[in-house]
Design a protein around this motif. Structure first.
Motif, short mmCIF file in Angstrom:
data_model
loop_
_atom_site.label_atom_id
_atom_site.label_comp_id
_atom_site.label_asym_id
_atom_site.label_seq_id
_atom_site.Cartn_x
_atom_site.Cartn_y
_atom_site.Cartn_z
N TYR A 55 15.34 -3.93 8.74
CA TYR A 55 14.86 -2.70 9.38
C TYR A 55 14.89 -1.57 8.36
O TYR A 55 15.91 -1.35 7.72
CB TYR A 55 15.74 -2.33 10.57
CG TYR A 55 15.64 -3.29 11.73
CD1 TYR A 55 14.57 -3.27 12.61
CD2 TYR A 55 16.64 -4.25 11.94
CE1 TYR A 55 14.48 -4.16 13.66
CE2 TYR A 55 16.56 -5.14 12.99
CZ TYR A 55 15.48 -5.09 13.84
OH TYR A 55 15.39 -5.98 14.88
N GLU A 56 13.77 -0.83 8.23
CA GLU A 56 13.72 0.27 7.26
C GLU A 56 14.75 1.34 7.56
O GLU A 56 15.34 1.91 6.64
CB GLU A 56 12.33 0.90 7.25
CG GLU A 56 11.31 0.06 6.52
CD GLU A 56 9.99 0.79 6.38
OE1 GLU A 56 9.99 2.00 6.08
OE2 GLU A 56 8.96 0.12 6.57
N ASP A 57 15.00 1.62 8.84
CA ASP A 57 15.95 2.68 9.20
C ASP A 57 17.41 2.19 9.16
O ASP A 57 18.33 3.01 9.16
CB ASP A 57 15.63 3.25 10.58
CG ASP A 57 15.63 2.19 11.68
OD1 ASP A 57 15.40 1.01 11.36
OD2 ASP A 57 15.87 2.55 12.83
N LYS A 58 17.62 0.87 9.10
CA LYS A 58 18.99 0.34 9.03
C LYS A 58 18.95 -0.96 8.21
O LYS A 58 18.92 -2.06 8.76
CB LYS A 58 19.54 0.07 10.42
CG LYS A 58 21.01 -0.23 10.42
CD LYS A 58 21.59 -0.22 11.81
CE LYS A 58 23.09 -0.39 11.70
NZ LYS A 58 23.73 -0.43 13.00
#
Length: 66
Positions: A55-58
């Protein structure tokens, strides 16, 4: 999982599952992801390039694709 109908000793023909650990780096930070490989499935050799989806955000949340 036993692969033989008759065994000469306790571990003759037994297959065991594996857990692989993949290290990946995102924006200079290292992460580690683990994957369970069932008995009888091919385990990738050490140093093999493996696809990791995250995941780009995590980036700590990832999936190893074999």
């Amino acid at each position: 999982m036993n692969r033989k109908p008759v065994r000469a000793h306790a571990m003759d023909g037994a297959a065991f599952p594996h857990t692989i650990k993949v290290k990946y780096t995102i924006d200079g930070k290292d992460y580690i992801c683990r994957k369970w490989i069932g008995a009888g499935n091919k385990v990738p050799d050490k140093g093999t390039t493996i696809k990791v989806t995250y995941y780009e955000d995590k980036p700590s949340k990832a999936r190893i694709e074999l």
